[in-house]
Design an enzyme around this catalytic site. Structure first.
Site, PDB file in Angstrom:
ATOM      1  N   CYS A  52       0.824  -1.213   0.000  1.00 32.33           N
ATOM      2  CA  CYS A  52       0.000   0.000   0.000  1.00 32.33           C
ATOM      3  C   CYS A  52       0.856   1.260   0.000  1.00 32.33           C
ATOM      4  O   CYS A  52       0.433   2.308  -0.501  1.00 32.33           O
ATOM      5  CB  CYS A  52      -0.904   0.038   1.236  1.00 32.33           C
ATOM      6  SG  CYS A  52      -1.774  -1.484   1.615  1.00 32.33           S
ATOM      7  N   ASP A  84      -2.123  -3.852   7.569  1.00 33.36           N
ATOM      8  CA  ASP A  84      -3.157  -4.679   8.186  1.00 33.36           C
ATOM      9  C   ASP A  84      -3.128  -6.100   7.637  1.00 33.36           C
ATOM     10  O   ASP A  84      -3.386  -7.064   8.365  1.00 33.36           O
ATOM     11  CB  ASP A  84      -4.533  -4.056   7.954  1.00 33.36           C
ATOM     12  CG  ASP A  84      -4.813  -2.915   8.920  1.00 33.36           C
ATOM     13  OD1 ASP A  84      -3.850  -2.383   9.503  1.00 33.36           O
ATOM     14  OD2 ASP A  84      -5.982  -2.550   9.093  1.00 33.36           O
ATOM     15  N   ASP A 126      -4.820   1.218   5.552  1.00 35.83           N
ATOM     16  CA  ASP A 126      -6.092   1.428   6.235  1.00 35.83           C
ATOM     17  C   ASP A 126      -6.082   2.535   7.280  1.00 35.83           C
ATOM     18  O   ASP A 126      -6.969   3.389   7.297  1.00 35.83           O
ATOM     19  CB  ASP A 126      -6.537   0.124   6.903  1.00 35.83           C
ATOM     20  CG  ASP A 126      -6.931  -0.939   5.904  1.00 35.83           C
ATOM     21  OD1 ASP A 126      -6.702  -0.733   4.700  1.00 35.83           O
ATOM     22  OD2 ASP A 126      -7.454  -1.983   6.329  1.00 35.83           O
ATOM     23  N   CYS A 197      -5.285  -2.910  -0.936  1.00 31.79           N
ATOM     24  CA  CYS A 197      -6.075  -4.087  -1.295  1.00 31.79           C
ATOM     25  C   CYS A 197      -7.271  -3.677  -2.163  1.00 31.79           C
ATOM     26  O   CYS A 197      -7.957  -2.695  -1.871  1.00 31.79           O
ATOM     27  CB  CYS A 197      -6.536  -4.797  -0.038  1.00 31.79           C
ATOM     28  SG  CYS A 197      -5.158  -5.303   1.023  1.00 31.79           S
ATOM     29  N   SER A 476     -12.099  -6.429   9.212  1.00 32.26           N
ATOM     30  CA  SER A 476     -11.497  -5.875   8.008  1.00 32.26           C
ATOM     31  C   SER A 476     -12.593  -5.449   7.052  1.00 32.26           C
ATOM     32  O   SER A 476     -13.703  -6.001   7.060  1.00 32.26           O
ATOM     33  CB  SER A 476     -10.619  -6.943   7.340  1.00 32.26           C
ATOM     34  OG  SER A 476     -10.365  -6.625   6.000  1.00 32.26           O
TER      35      SER A 476
END
Length: 563
Positions: A52, A84, A126, A197, A476
Site C-alpha cells: 500500500c 493490516d 487502512d 487491497c 477488516s
C-alpha cells in the site's frame, strides 16, 4: 504568492534571532527565495512494510513539484504505517488501530515543531488514511489529502482475485477443499503490484470518503497506484494546497456537518467497510463536529446502495475507476438530493461546482458497477448500527452481500481471537453458532483487532451464511457475512458481551436494528456480580499508553488526555 504575517513559518524564519534556524535550512540547500515563501509540509506514509505504501515516496516528490509550482516551499517528511494484511490474525494486529493515533500525533508534532504553514498528506493503508486526515482537522492548516491508490486485482482462471480470496482460501484449505498447490497458486496470483487491497475494503472506503467529504481532489480516489494519473493527482494536490494557503481555506471550513453527512452517504452507497464508521467518528471529534450513531442511521436509511463492490459484490476498485470513479457515484446521489452540494472542498469550489465540471463516464465503461438510484442493489445503505441488550451503546454490521436480515443462534464464546480461529480451523464452529470474540475492544485488546483471519476461515469452510459473529473488536473491510463488530460497552469495561455464556441465545435483526441477548435480566445481574475485569494484556509501552487513554468504539475509539 507573497508571504503574509499570519503564516506560521515566519515565526521560524524572520528576524536576526532566527539566523540559526535559517542556517539549518541553508544546510539543506535552501536559499533566500525559498525561505521567503510559505513552507508546506508534504507528509507521506511510505515504507517497505506493505505494498500500500511502497511507492508513496515517489508521490511525495510529485506533490513537492506541485507545491513549488504554486509558489511555496515544500518540506517532505514521513511517518509510520502498519500493514493490516500482514498484521492480521496474530498479536501484531493490536498495533493497527493504535497506529492511527500515532500517525495523527506524529504529523501534528512535525508540523507544530517546524511551524509549517500548510500540509499535503499522502497515505495508502487502512489507518494511515484516517490518521492523516485527523491530523489535518486537528492542525486546521490549509491541507489536501492524496490517496496512494488501489492495487490492481490479481487474475486466476478468468476470475479477479484480492487478498481476501487468499484468506478465504486458507479456510478452504483447512477444510480440505483446496490442495497445497492450489493454495499456493492463489497466493501467487492475488496481489500483482503496489497499492492498497483492491476491493471496497477499508483503504478504498476511506479514499472514497476523502473525496466525498471534500479533503481530496475530485477524481483522485479511484485511479490505481501504478497508473500515471496517480502522479498527476499528487502534483495537482501540491498546487491546490498552495492555492488554499493563498485563499486562507482551512480543513474546518470544509469539514462541516453537511460534509460528514456526504461522507456517510458515500460509505453506504459503495457498501464500504464498517471501519468507515469508526474513522468518521474520530475525524469528527478532531474537527469539533458533533457526530453520533443516530446521524449514521438517519443518512443510511435515505441512501441507496448503488456500487457493486467486493467483497459483498462483484467488482474491484479498478472497475469503479473505469466506470467513472467516485464523481460518478457522487453525481448520481446529488441528482436526487442525497448530497449537500453546497459544501466547500479543497478545490475552493463546492461539491456541486466540482461535479458540474466532472468528465462524463468513459464510453467503454464497464456496465453494472454503479447502478442508478432507481435501481439500487439495496434501497438503504449497508453500514447498519445495531443496539440492544447485548450492545446498549451500539454495534456495527455491514450488510453488503448479506442475504439475510435476521439470525438467531447459540453463543460460542472466546476471550481471544486466536482461540476462535483455532476452534474454527478444527471444525469447532457449526451451523447455528454465534461466535462471540471478546476482550478485543479498544481498551481490552487493546486496539480492536480485526478478525478477517477468522471470518475468512468460516467463509472458506462454507459457513458464511450459516453462522454469525459478534465482537467488541473490528472487522477488516474485506470481511463478509453476518458479522457484528464494535460492540459497546466492550467486555473489558463490563459490557454485556462479557457476561455471555456458551449456549445463550443471541438474536441479530438488521431491519429492526437490534442485537439482543436472550438471558433473563435477573440472571444477567447474577453474572455481573461474579464478573471480574481481567488483568491488562500490556502494562508498559505504546499499547499500555493507548489503553489508558482510549475511549469507546461508539465514539470512534479516540484517545483523550488523562483526566
Amino acid at each position: 504568492m507573497a508571504p503574509e504575517p499570519r503564516i506560521s513559518s515566519r515565526n521560524v524564519l524572520e528576524g536576526a534571532s532566527r539566523a540559526p534556524h535559517r542556517a539549518m535550512y541553508r544546510a539543506m540547500g535552501l536559499g533566500d527565495a525559498d525561505l521567503a515563501r510559505p513552507m508546506v509540509g508534504v507528509c507521506h506514509t511510505g515504507n517497505e512494510a506493505t505494498p500500500c505504501n511502497v511507492h508513496l515516496q515517489g508521490l511525495a516528490g510529485e506533490a513537492k513539484e506541485g507545491v513549488s509550482a504554486g509558489g511555496a516551499t515544500p518540506r517532505a517528511f514521513s511517518t509510520i504505517a502498519v500493514s493490516d494484511g500482514i498484521a492480521m490474525g496474530h498479536e501484531g494486529m493490536k498495533s493497527s488501530l493504535v497506529s492511527r493515533e500515532v500517525i495523527a500525533d506524529s504529523i501534528e508534532l512535525m508540523v507544530r515543531a517546524h511551524q509549517y504553514d500548510a500540509l499535503v498528506g499522502i497515505a495508502g493503508c487502512d489507518k494511515s488514511l484516517p490518521g492523516t486526515m485527523m491530523a489535518m482537522a486537528r492542525l486546521d492548516l490549509p491541507s489536501v489529502f492524496v490517496y496512494g491508490g488501489t492495487m490492481m486485482p490479481g487474475a486466476l482462471g478468468g476470475e479477479e482475485l484480492t487478498i481476501v480470496d487468499v484468506y478465504e482460501a486458507v479456510g478452504a484449505h483447512g477444510a480440505g477443499k483446496l490442495s497445497d498447490a492450489e493454495l499456493r497458486e492463489i497466493e501467487g496470483a492475488a496481489c500483482p503490484g503496489a497499492g492498497s487491497c483492491g476491493g471496497m475494503f477499508t483503504a478504498n472506503t476511506m479514499a472514497s470518503i476523502s473525496e466525498a467529504i471534500g479533503l481530496a481532489l475530485p477524481g483522485s480516489a479511484s485511479p490505481p497506484a501504478e497508473d500515471a494519473r496517480r502522479a498527476a493527482a499528487a502534483r495537482e494536490a501540491g498546487a491546490a494546497c498552495a492555492r488554499l494557503l493563498d485563499a486562507g481555506v482551512r480543513p474546518r471550513d470544509i469539514l462541516t456537518f453537511g460534509a460528514f453527512e456526504n461522507a456517510i452517504a458515500m460509505l453506504n452507497a459503495v457498501g464500504g467497510s464498517t471501519n468507515g464508521v469508526l474513522h468518521l467518528l474520530a475525524l469528527a471529534a478532531e474537527a469539533g463536529v458533533g457526530l453520533e450513531y443516530a446521524d449514521f442511521e438517519r443518512v443510511r436509511r435515505r441512501t441507496p446502495h448503488i456500487a457493486d463492490m467486493k467483497p459483498g459484490g462483484g467488482h474491484a476498485m479498478s472497475s469503479l475507476d473505469r466506470a467513472g470513479g467516485i464523481p460518478l457515484v457522487m453525481g448520481r446521489l446529488l441528482e436526487r438530493g442525497l448530497l449537500d452540494g453546497g459544501c466547500l472542498t479543497v478545490t475552493g469550489r463546492t461539491v456541486r461546482e466540482n461535479l458540474r465540471d466532472a468528465p462524463p463516464a468513459p464510453a467503454a465503461a464497464p456496465r453494472g458497477v454503479v447502478r442508478g438510484v432507481d435501481d439500487p442493489i439495496h434501497p438503504s445503505g449497508t453500514a447498519v448500527v445495531l443496539r440492544g441488550t447485548l450492545a446498549p451503546d451500539g454495534a456495527v454490521i455491514k450488510t453488503a452481500g448479506v442475504e439475510m436480515a435476521r439470525f438467531e443462534g447459540r453463543a460460542r464464546t472466546f476471550d481471544r481471537e486466536e482461540l476462535a480461529f483455532e476452534s474454527a480451523s478444527r471444525g469447532g464452529v457449526g451451523e447455528g453458532d454465534v461466535v462471540v470474540i471478546r476482550y478485543e475492544g479498544p481498551r481490552g485488546g487493546p486496539g480492536m483487532r480485526e478478525m478477517l483471519a477468522t471470518t475468512a476461515a468460516l467463509v472458506g469452510q462454507g459457513l458464511g451464511r450459516r453462522v454469525a459473529m459478534v465482537t467488541d473488536g473490528r472487522f477488516s473491510g474485506g470481511t463478509r457475512g453476518f458479522m457484528v463488530g464494535h460492540a459497546a460497552p466492550e467486555a473489558f469495561e463490563g459490557g454485556p458481551i462479557a457476561l455471555v455464556e456458551d449456549g445463550d441465545t443471541i438474536t441479530i435483526d438488521t431491519e429492526a436494528g437490534r442485537i439482543d441477548l436472550g438471558v433473563d435480566p435477573g440472571e444477567l445481574e447474577k453474572r455481573r456480580g461474579r464478573w471480574r475485569r481481567p488483568a491488562p494484556n500490556y502494562t508498559s509501552g505504546a499499547l499500555a499508553k493507548y489503553a489508558s487513554l482510549v475511549g469507546s468504539a461508539a465514539g470512534g475509539a479516540v484517545t483523550r488526555p488523562a483526566g
